[in-house]
Design an enzyme around this catalytic site. Structure first.
Site, PDB file in Angstrom:
ATOM      1  N   HIS A   1      -4.816  -6.348   2.473  1.00 58.84           N
ATOM      2  CA  HIS A   1      -4.435  -6.909   3.771  1.00 58.84           C
ATOM      3  C   HIS A   1      -5.748  -7.323   4.442  1.00 58.84           C
ATOM      4  O   HIS A   1      -6.754  -6.636   4.312  1.00 58.84           O
ATOM      5  CB  HIS A   1      -3.685  -5.853   4.592  1.00 58.84           C
ATOM      6  CG  HIS A   1      -3.282  -6.294   5.973  1.00 58.84           C
ATOM      7  ND1 HIS A   1      -2.850  -7.562   6.263  1.00 58.84           N
ATOM      8  CD2 HIS A   1      -3.235  -5.618   7.147  1.00 58.84           C
ATOM      9  CE1 HIS A   1      -2.558  -7.647   7.555  1.00 58.84           C
ATOM     10  NE2 HIS A   1      -2.791  -6.481   8.114  1.00 58.84           N
TER      11      HIS A   1
ATOM     12  N   GLU B   1      27.274   0.691  15.255  1.00 54.00           N
ATOM     13  CA  GLU B   1      27.296  -0.756  15.464  1.00 54.00           C
ATOM     14  C   GLU B   1      25.908  -1.380  15.563  1.00 54.00           C
ATOM     15  O   GLU B   1      25.704  -2.478  15.070  1.00 54.00           O
ATOM     16  CB  GLU B   1      28.099  -1.095  16.734  1.00 54.00           C
ATOM     17  CG  GLU B   1      29.585  -0.840  16.596  1.00 54.00           C
ATOM     18  CD  GLU B   1      30.201  -1.540  15.376  1.00 54.00           C
ATOM     19  OE1 GLU B   1      29.754  -2.652  15.026  1.00 54.00           O
ATOM     20  OE2 GLU B   1      31.130  -0.970  14.775  1.00 54.00           O
TER      21      GLU B   1
ATOM     22  N   GLY C   1      -1.941   6.039  -1.639  1.00 56.43           N
ATOM     23  CA  GLY C   1      -0.699   6.015  -0.877  1.00 56.43           C
ATOM     24  C   GLY C   1       0.264   5.026  -1.494  1.00 56.43           C
ATOM     25  O   GLY C   1       0.335   4.885  -2.720  1.00 56.43           O
ATOM     26  N   SER C   2       1.006   4.339  -0.640  1.00 55.66           N
ATOM     27  CA  SER C   2       2.018   3.390  -1.094  1.00 55.66           C
ATOM     28  C   SER C   2       1.417   2.377  -2.076  1.00 55.66           C
ATOM     29  O   SER C   2       1.850   2.277  -3.224  1.00 55.66           O
ATOM     30  CB  SER C   2       2.613   2.680   0.128  1.00 55.66           C
ATOM     31  OG  SER C   2       3.517   1.680  -0.266  1.00 55.66           O
ATOM     32  N   GLN C   3       0.417   1.643  -1.638  1.00 55.06           N
ATOM     33  CA  GLN C   3      -0.176   0.629  -2.510  1.00 55.06           C
ATOM     34  C   GLN C   3      -1.082   1.255  -3.570  1.00 55.06           C
ATOM     35  O   GLN C   3      -1.077   0.844  -4.729  1.00 55.06           O
ATOM     36  CB  GLN C   3      -0.985  -0.388  -1.687  1.00 55.06           C
ATOM     37  CG  GLN C   3      -0.148  -1.312  -0.847  1.00 55.06           C
ATOM     38  CD  GLN C   3       0.720  -2.243  -1.678  1.00 55.06           C
ATOM     39  OE1 GLN C   3       0.285  -2.832  -2.651  1.00 55.06           O
ATOM     40  NE2 GLN C   3       1.983  -2.366  -1.291  1.00 55.06           N
TER      41      GLN C   3
ATOM     42  N   SER D   1      -7.654  16.158  -0.783  1.00 52.68           N
ATOM     43  CA  SER D   1      -6.536  15.268  -0.502  1.00 52.68           C
ATOM     44  C   SER D   1      -5.295  15.726  -1.267  1.00 52.68           C
ATOM     45  O   SER D   1      -5.361  16.067  -2.440  1.00 52.68           O
ATOM     46  CB  SER D   1      -6.896  13.836  -0.905  1.00 52.68           C
ATOM     47  OG  SER D   1      -5.734  13.060  -1.002  1.00 52.68           O
TER      48      SER D   1
ATOM     49  N   GLN E   1     -10.452   1.742   7.416  1.00 51.95           N
ATOM     50  CA  GLN E   1     -11.363   0.994   6.547  1.00 51.95           C
ATOM     51  C   GLN E   1     -12.766   0.806   7.117  1.00 51.95           C
ATOM     52  O   GLN E   1     -13.747   0.953   6.379  1.00 51.95           O
ATOM     53  CB  GLN E   1     -10.735  -0.357   6.159  1.00 51.95           C
ATOM     54  CG  GLN E   1      -9.517  -0.160   5.247  1.00 51.95           C
ATOM     55  CD  GLN E   1      -8.821  -1.449   4.853  1.00 51.95           C
ATOM     56  OE1 GLN E   1      -9.374  -2.534   5.018  1.00 51.95           O
ATOM     57  NE2 GLN E   1      -7.609  -1.342   4.333  1.00 51.95           N
TER      58      GLN E   1
HETATM   59  P1  NAD Z   1      -0.872   4.625   2.906  1.00 51.17           P
HETATM   60  O1  NAD Z   1      -0.938   5.180   4.281  1.00 51.17           O
HETATM   61  O2  NAD Z   1       0.409   4.701   2.153  1.00 51.17           O
HETATM   62  O3  NAD Z   1      -1.969   5.331   2.005  1.00 51.17           O
HETATM   63  C1  NAD Z   1      -3.289   5.486   2.431  1.00 51.17           C
HETATM   64  C2  NAD Z   1      -4.100   6.300   1.442  1.00 51.17           C
HETATM   65  O4  NAD Z   1      -5.437   6.402   1.937  1.00 51.17           O
HETATM   66  C3  NAD Z   1      -3.625   7.735   1.245  1.00 51.17           C
HETATM   67  O5  NAD Z   1      -3.800   8.083  -0.115  1.00 51.17           O
HETATM   68  C4  NAD Z   1      -4.590   8.543   2.109  1.00 51.17           C
HETATM   69  O6  NAD Z   1      -4.750   9.852   1.632  1.00 51.17           O
HETATM   70  C5  NAD Z   1      -5.857   7.746   1.919  1.00 51.17           C
HETATM   71  N1  NAD Z   1      -6.852   7.902   2.986  1.00 51.17           N
HETATM   72  C6  NAD Z   1      -6.629   7.958   4.335  1.00 51.17           C
HETATM   73  N2  NAD Z   1      -7.806   8.092   4.985  1.00 51.17           N
HETATM   74  C7  NAD Z   1      -8.772   8.106   4.019  1.00 51.17           C
HETATM   75  C8  NAD Z   1     -10.190   8.201   4.048  1.00 51.17           C
HETATM   76  N3  NAD Z   1     -10.838   8.330   5.205  1.00 51.17           N
HETATM   77  N4  NAD Z   1     -10.863   8.185   2.868  1.00 51.17           N
HETATM   78  C9  NAD Z   1     -10.212   8.076   1.697  1.00 51.17           C
HETATM   79  N5  NAD Z   1      -8.876   7.962   1.606  1.00 51.17           N
HETATM   80  C10 NAD Z   1      -8.177   7.985   2.753  1.00 51.17           C
HETATM   81  O7  NAD Z   1      -1.387   3.101   3.006  1.00 51.17           O
HETATM   82  P2  NAD Z   1      -0.760   1.789   2.337  1.00 51.17           P
HETATM   83  O8  NAD Z   1       0.516   1.441   3.023  1.00 51.17           O
HETATM   84  O9  NAD Z   1      -0.796   1.919   0.866  1.00 51.17           O
HETATM   85  O10 NAD Z   1      -1.824   0.707   2.827  1.00 51.17           O
HETATM   86  C11 NAD Z   1      -3.043   0.481   2.165  1.00 51.17           C
HETATM   87  C12 NAD Z   1      -3.426  -0.967   2.337  1.00 51.17           C
HETATM   88  O11 NAD Z   1      -2.434  -1.787   1.717  1.00 51.17           O
HETATM   89  C13 NAD Z   1      -3.498  -1.422   3.796  1.00 51.17           C
HETATM   90  O12 NAD Z   1      -4.533  -2.362   3.910  1.00 51.17           O
HETATM   91  C14 NAD Z   1      -2.145  -2.093   4.006  1.00 51.17           C
HETATM   92  O13 NAD Z   1      -2.160  -3.057   5.043  1.00 51.17           O
HETATM   93  C15 NAD Z   1      -1.951  -2.744   2.650  1.00 51.17           C
HETATM   94  N6  NAD Z   1      -0.578  -3.099   2.279  1.00 51.17           N
HETATM   95  C16 NAD Z   1       0.431  -2.197   2.414  1.00 51.17           C
HETATM   96  C17 NAD Z   1       1.724  -2.535   2.022  1.00 51.17           C
HETATM   97  C18 NAD Z   1       2.874  -1.545   2.113  1.00 51.17           C
HETATM   98  O14 NAD Z   1       4.004  -1.958   1.904  1.00 51.17           O
HETATM   99  N7  NAD Z   1       2.658  -0.270   2.381  1.00 51.17           N
HETATM  100  C19 NAD Z   1       1.975  -3.812   1.472  1.00 51.17           C
HETATM  101  C20 NAD Z   1       0.905  -4.701   1.304  1.00 51.17           C
HETATM  102  C21 NAD Z   1      -0.359  -4.330   1.730  1.00 51.17           C
END
Ligand code: NAD
Ligand code: MG
Length: 337
Positions: A108, A227, A26-28, A51, A86
């Protein structure tokens, strides 16, 4: 004094000697995996069968396998699935595949700090948390820079946990900007407090209440939207660039006078007391319990809140107004892949 580490403090060979599994894309996840790969680290991405993200990872030239295969192969597992997922991922897939001397990484502290994931004693447990969303972590890396990151060690089984964390941070570009040493406790609790009291909870509640106040008083919904919601970005950008003084310097004197005389009337002693109660719920683990219970029962509160805001007038007005501003990228939750 807070320790801050840079490139020169990191030993890039430590993570280069590891086999790294990034679980989640995902994002990270996408940013970590792609930066690690471009830094020459041996990395695979762990994703569930079917996925939607697997395609994206493969297109980026990454090797994609299921989470169990990834964890089995790796000796460093970075868990980048949502925090509430997790514990079940750890219990069903990761736990039995952690060997003595392996490292479990997170971005996190939630699941570790509140005890929903309890790794064995003979494994390093480290947090490397970029202070920015994944797309920024990736873009900064590509541009030769990085995003400031946090580093914390929950468990040092090998004696190398902190150095390994720094090495990982180096490989994703974090030490280019600076890596701040912290603890799982401080990172987790301040992060939750920030998102509840100001970033998400506080701001959303203020926007909604301010909008409703104007509309109830008979002002046009379009004016209210501009606003109390649209213009927030201008102010946040100024705060982001130069703090409170810069923002106040940049707005009109009239706005500044209204700020300093009216703002404190909104955040009263009662508001501060509520902030302390919210912080206490975070510190005691009560919020974490409540959220995990909510998640495990199918997240009914979230579903109800999503339906409620989707039906709120402010969202309909916002869609109409954003259509007049093609320079904006208008987004709805359905647009997200
Ligand atoms: P996200 O929702 O963007 O991505 C999650 C990923 O996990 C996706 O690829 C999804 O397909 C996969 N996934 C979901 N359920 C699953 C499972 N059961 N088995 C395998 N894969 C699975 O999440 P994110 O925002 O990247 O967050 C990930 C971690 O990074 C978290 O601990 C979050 O707190 C931390 N974090 C996020 C940010 C942010 O800006 N988004 C910043 C710093 C830390
Ligand atoms: Mg945060």
């Amino acid at each position: 004094m807070t320790n801050i580490y840079y490139d020169a403090d990191a030993d890039p060979t430590l993570v280069a000697r590891r086999k790294v599994a990034v679980i989640g894309f995902g994002s990270q996840g996408h940013a970590h995996a792609m930066n690690l790969k471009d830094s020459g680290v041996d990395v695979v991405v762990g994703l569930r069968e079917g996925s939607r993200r697997a395609r994206m990872a493969a297109d980026a030239g990454l090797k994609v396998v299921d989470p169990a295969t990834a964890a089995e192969w790796a000796d460093l597992v970075m868990v980048l699935v949502p925090d509430q997922v997790q514990p079940e991922l750890y219990d069903s897939v990761l736990r039995e595949r952690l060997e003595p001397g392996d490292a479990l990484f997170v971005a996190h502290g939630f699941s570790i700090h509140f005890g929903y994931v309890v790794p064995p004693d003979d494994v390093d447990v480290v947090m490397v948390a970029p202070k920015g969303p994944g797309h920024l972590v990736r873009r900064q890396y590509v541009e030769g820079s990085g995003v400031p990151s946090l580093l914390a060690v929950h468990q040092d089984a090998t004696g190398e946990a902190k150095a390994l964390g720094l090495s990982y941070a180096y490989a994703i570009g974090g030490t280019r900007a600076g890596v701040i040493e912290t603890t799982f406790e401080d990172e987790t609790e301040t992060d939750l407090f920030g998102e509840q009291v100001i970033l998400c909870g506080g701001v959303d509640a203020m926007i909604q209440a301010a909008y409703e106040t104007l509309v109830e008083a008979g002002y046009p919904a379009e004016m209210a939207y501009f606003e109390v919601l649209h213009e927030l970005k201008l102010i946040v950008d100024l705060l982001y660039e130069g703090g409170i003084s810069w923002m106040r310097h940049s707005v009109s004197d009239t706005a500044e006078y209204g700020d300093v005389t009216r703002g404190p009337r909104l955040v009263t002693d009662e508001t501060r007391a509520e902030m302390r109660r919210i912080l206490a719920e975070i510190q005691s683990g009560e919020f974490a319990r409540e959220w995990m219970e909510e998640y495990r029962s199918g997240a009914p509160t979230l579903a109800a809140a999503r339906a409620e805001i989707a039906g709120h007038d402010i969202e309909a007005v916002g869609r109409r107004l954003r259509a007049m501003m093609p320079f904006l990228v208008d987004k709805t939750p359905e647009d997200d892949v």
